[in-house]
Every structure is written in C-alpha cells, then in structure tokens.
Design a protein around this motif. Structure first.
Motif, PDB file in Angstrom:
ATOM      1  N   HIS A  85      -0.643 -52.712  34.605  1.00 13.93           N
ATOM      2  CA  HIS A  85      -1.609 -53.477  35.107  1.00 13.93           C
ATOM      3  C   HIS A  85      -3.143 -52.844  35.034  1.00 13.93           C
ATOM      4  O   HIS A  85      -4.071 -53.690  34.826  1.00 13.93           O
ATOM      5  N   ALA A  86      -3.108 -51.480  35.688  1.00 11.25           N
ATOM      6  CA  ALA A  86      -4.171 -50.913  35.607  1.00 11.25           C
ATOM      7  C   ALA A  86      -4.872 -50.629  34.267  1.00 11.25           C
ATOM      8  O   ALA A  86      -6.034 -50.300  34.123  1.00 11.25           O
ATOM      9  N   GLY A  87      -4.032 -50.765  33.134  1.00 10.73           N
ATOM     10  CA  GLY A  87      -4.415 -50.560  31.885  1.00 10.73           C
ATOM     11  C   GLY A  87      -3.905 -49.451  31.019  1.00 10.73           C
ATOM     12  O   GLY A  87      -4.275 -48.899  29.824  1.00 10.73           O
ATOM     13  N   ALA A  88      -2.800 -48.724  31.396  1.00  8.49           N
ATOM     14  CA  ALA A  88      -2.033 -47.768  30.528  1.00  8.49           C
ATOM     15  C   ALA A  88      -1.594 -48.600  29.504  1.00  8.49           C
ATOM     16  O   ALA A  88      -0.779 -49.512  29.595  1.00  8.49           O
ATOM     17  N   VAL A  89      -1.618 -47.977  28.232  1.00  3.57           N
ATOM     18  CA  VAL A  89      -0.869 -48.447  27.062  1.00  3.57           C
ATOM     19  C   VAL A  89       0.351 -47.763  26.625  1.00  3.57           C
ATOM     20  O   VAL A  89       1.006 -48.132  25.812  1.00  3.57           O
ATOM     21  N   GLU A  90       0.433 -46.428  27.300  1.00  2.00           N
ATOM     22  CA  GLU A  90       1.639 -45.499  26.877  1.00  2.00           C
ATOM     23  C   GLU A  90       2.053 -44.785  28.116  1.00  2.00           C
ATOM     24  O   GLU A  90       1.139 -44.565  28.803  1.00  2.00           O
ATOM     25  N   PHE A  91       3.308 -44.076  28.039  1.00  2.00           N
ATOM     26  CA  PHE A  91       3.754 -43.437  28.949  1.00  2.00           C
ATOM     27  C   PHE A  91       4.380 -42.225  28.465  1.00  2.00           C
ATOM     28  O   PHE A  91       5.110 -42.015  27.311  1.00  2.00           O
ATOM     29  N   LEU A  92       3.948 -41.066  29.078  1.00  2.00           N
ATOM     30  CA  LEU A  92       4.842 -39.660  28.706  1.00  2.00           C
ATOM     31  C   LEU A  92       5.543 -39.407  30.083  1.00  2.00           C
ATOM     32  O   LEU A  92       4.982 -39.302  31.419  1.00  2.00           O
ATOM     33  N   THR A  93       6.845 -38.549  29.882  1.00  2.11           N
ATOM     34  CA  THR A  93       7.467 -38.233  31.314  1.00  2.11           C
ATOM     35  C   THR A  93       7.264 -36.704  31.212  1.00  2.11           C
ATOM     36  O   THR A  93       7.158 -36.021  30.222  1.00  2.11           O
ATOM     37  N   LYS A  94       7.425 -36.241  32.455  1.00  2.00           N
ATOM     38  CA  LYS A  94       7.269 -34.938  32.562  1.00  2.00           C
ATOM     39  C   LYS A  94       8.826 -34.339  32.802  1.00  2.00           C
ATOM     40  O   LYS A  94       9.697 -35.184  33.395  1.00  2.00           O
ATOM     41  N   PRO A  95       9.025 -33.193  32.473  1.00  2.00           N
ATOM     42  CA  PRO A  95       8.435 -32.271  31.642  1.00  2.00           C
ATOM     43  C   PRO A  95       7.924 -32.736  30.270  1.00  2.00           C
ATOM     44  O   PRO A  95       8.549 -33.312  29.606  1.00  2.00           O
ATOM     45  N   ILE A  96       6.498 -32.378  30.025  1.00  2.00           N
ATOM     46  CA  ILE A  96       6.009 -32.657  28.588  1.00  2.00           C
ATOM     47  C   ILE A  96       7.017 -32.190  27.313  1.00  2.00           C
ATOM     48  O   ILE A  96       7.411 -31.103  27.405  1.00  2.00           O
ATOM     49  N   ARG A 124     -17.992 -49.131  29.795  1.00  2.00           N
ATOM     50  CA  ARG A 124     -18.004 -48.297  28.634  1.00  2.00           C
ATOM     51  C   ARG A 124     -16.611 -47.774  28.158  1.00  2.00           C
ATOM     52  O   ARG A 124     -16.257 -47.811  27.194  1.00  2.00           O
ATOM     53  N   PHE A 125     -15.807 -47.859  29.142  1.00  2.00           N
ATOM     54  CA  PHE A 125     -14.220 -47.550  29.202  1.00  2.00           C
ATOM     55  C   PHE A 125     -13.214 -48.509  29.142  1.00  2.00           C
ATOM     56  O   PHE A 125     -12.028 -48.278  29.292  1.00  2.00           O
ATOM     57  N   ALA A 126     -13.875 -49.803  29.407  1.00  2.00           N
ATOM     58  CA  ALA A 126     -12.905 -50.994  29.695  1.00  2.00           C
ATOM     59  C   ALA A 126     -11.726 -51.107  28.724  1.00  2.00           C
ATOM     60  O   ALA A 126     -10.737 -51.691  28.879  1.00  2.00           O
ATOM     61  N   GLU A 127     -12.057 -50.781  27.336  1.00  2.00           N
ATOM     62  CA  GLU A 127     -10.947 -51.041  26.457  1.00  2.00           C
ATOM     63  C   GLU A 127     -10.472 -49.763  25.954  1.00  2.00           C
ATOM     64  O   GLU A 127      -9.570 -49.722  24.824  1.00  2.00           O
ATOM     65  N   ARG A 128     -10.806 -48.505  26.381  1.00  2.00           N
ATOM     66  CA  ARG A 128     -10.277 -47.373  25.949  1.00  2.00           C
ATOM     67  C   ARG A 128      -8.755 -47.244  26.323  1.00  2.00           C
ATOM     68  O   ARG A 128      -8.287 -47.575  27.227  1.00  2.00           O
ATOM     69  N   PRO A 129      -7.986 -46.664  25.462  1.00  2.00           N
ATOM     70  CA  PRO A 129      -6.284 -46.475  25.769  1.00  2.00           C
ATOM     71  C   PRO A 129      -6.251 -45.279  26.649  1.00  2.00           C
ATOM     72  O   PRO A 129      -6.951 -44.303  26.679  1.00  2.00           O
ATOM     73  N   PHE A 130      -5.375 -45.598  27.456  1.00  2.00           N
ATOM     74  CA  PHE A 130      -5.161 -44.577  28.628  1.00  2.00           C
ATOM     75  C   PHE A 130      -3.553 -44.348  28.325  1.00  2.00           C
ATOM     76  O   PHE A 130      -2.746 -45.422  28.438  1.00  2.00           O
ATOM     77  N   VAL A 131      -3.181 -42.990  28.655  1.00  2.00           N
ATOM     78  CA  VAL A 131      -1.651 -42.797  28.800  1.00  2.00           C
ATOM     79  C   VAL A 131      -1.525 -42.091  30.024  1.00  2.00           C
ATOM     80  O   VAL A 131      -2.171 -41.256  30.628  1.00  2.00           O
ATOM     81  N   MET A 132      -0.392 -42.658  30.781  1.00  5.96           N
ATOM     82  CA  MET A 132       0.055 -42.056  31.944  1.00  5.96           C
ATOM     83  C   MET A 132       1.056 -41.331  31.906  1.00  5.96           C
ATOM     84  O   MET A 132       2.224 -41.408  31.089  1.00  5.96           O
ATOM     85  N   VAL A 133       0.775 -39.897  32.500  1.00 10.33           N
ATOM     86  CA  VAL A 133       2.012 -38.984  32.495  1.00 10.33           C
ATOM     87  C   VAL A 133       2.541 -38.848  33.888  1.00 10.33           C
ATOM     88  O   VAL A 133       1.747 -38.741  34.924  1.00 10.33           O
ATOM     89  N   THR A 134       3.946 -38.744  33.902  1.00 10.93           N
ATOM     90  CA  THR A 134       4.538 -38.774  35.312  1.00 10.93           C
ATOM     91  C   THR A 134       5.969 -38.312  35.226  1.00 10.93           C
ATOM     92  O   THR A 134       6.601 -38.604  34.290  1.00 10.93           O
ATOM     93  N   ALA A 135       6.323 -37.736  36.297  1.00  8.54           N
ATOM     94  CA  ALA A 135       7.803 -37.224  36.376  1.00  8.54           C
ATOM     95  C   ALA A 135       8.451 -38.380  37.225  1.00  8.54           C
ATOM     96  O   ALA A 135       9.793 -38.493  37.269  1.00  8.54           O
ATOM     97  N   ASP A 136       7.757 -39.431  37.839  1.00 12.85           N
ATOM     98  CA  ASP A 136       8.293 -40.525  38.647  1.00 12.85           C
ATOM     99  C   ASP A 136       8.831 -41.733  37.619  1.00 12.85           C
ATOM    100  O   ASP A 136       8.363 -41.885  36.683  1.00 12.85           O
TER     101      ASP A 136
END
Length: 145
Positions: free
Chosen positions: A99-110, A76-88
């Motif tokens: 590779h896991a499926g993230a389509v966007e990145f946001l860095t911390k602090p938000i 059900r979620f194979a095609e959902r967009p994912f955003v990864m949030v990280t300070a890394d």
C-alpha cells in the motif's frame, strides 16, 4: 546502460547495510547511496536523487512502511520502485508495504544471489523509467519551443 543508477539503501544494522552496499556494487551500473538512520535520510531528502530504493522494515524511530510513505510524498520519488527488506513474515506488514508503494520484497537473512537478481531486474525497470521521463521532458521542451 547510461549513467549509473543510484540505489538508495536504508538499513539501521551496519552489518546488513555493508552487505547490501557490497551486493549493489556487484550489480552492473549501480552505486549505493546509504543511510543507517531514517531521520537523517529525511533531513537530506531535498538534496538527494535516486533511481531505486531498498528499505529495511524494522528500524528505530520510523519503520520502513512509514519511511516509504514519507519519501513518496516528495513528487520526485512518487514513481520510484521500492524494495522492502524484512525478517517479518506477517501478511499485514506485506500489505502495508505494498500500500505504501513497495514493489518487491526480500527476506532476511539476505540471500546474495536472489538479492542481486532482483535488484538487477528492478534496475532495468528504473533505467527504462528514467529514459521515458527524459524523453517526455525533451518532448515538452520541443512543444514549448
């Protein structure tokens, strides 16, 4: 836009979680579904529905890349967009997330303006995917009738 878009937010830091929930509510037609524990989310996944997910990278028990992979295992979620949030800032983390499926990145602090703009854009994509899926289901029903 039609029915509200459900935005899954997974963040173990309660302050960051509250900030992201507030920012999601400020994006037109979006409502947050929040979890501060990846294991609890996975336990409730069979009953959940969401259109877009925002996932923190560094969490106890399961990092964001592992979580995205586990969620995407559900068809059900194979095609959902994912955003990864990280300070890394590590490139390997970014590549693993892609590779896991993230389509966007946001860095911390938000940064609130950037966060809302990116979520707004992805919400439009998620709504288009929902409409396409609904139309495909309707066409299948018409053909089967």
């Amino acid at each position: 836009m039609s029915a509200s878009l459900k935005i899954l937010v997974v963040e173990d830091n309660r302050t960051n979680l509250a900030l992201m929930e507030m920012l999601v509510r400020q994006v037109p037609n979006c409502v947050p579904i929040s979890f501060d524990c990846p294991k609890e989310l996975m336990a409730r996944l069979p009953e959940l529905e969401f259109d877009l997910a925002i996932v923190d990278y560094q969490m106890p028990e399961m990092n964001g890349v592992e979580l995205i992979s586990a969620i995407r295992d559900d068809p059900r979620f194979a095609e959902r967009p994912f955003v990864m949030v990280t300070a890394d800032r590590d490139q390997k983390t970014k590549f693993d997330a892609i590779h896991a499926g993230a389509v966007e990145f946001l860095t911390k602090p938000i940064e609130p303006v950037e966060f809302k703009a990116r979520i707004r854009n992805l919400a439009r994509l998620a709504e288009a995917q929902r409409k396409l899926s609904d139309h495909a289901a309707w066409l299948r029903a018409e053909v089967d009738a």
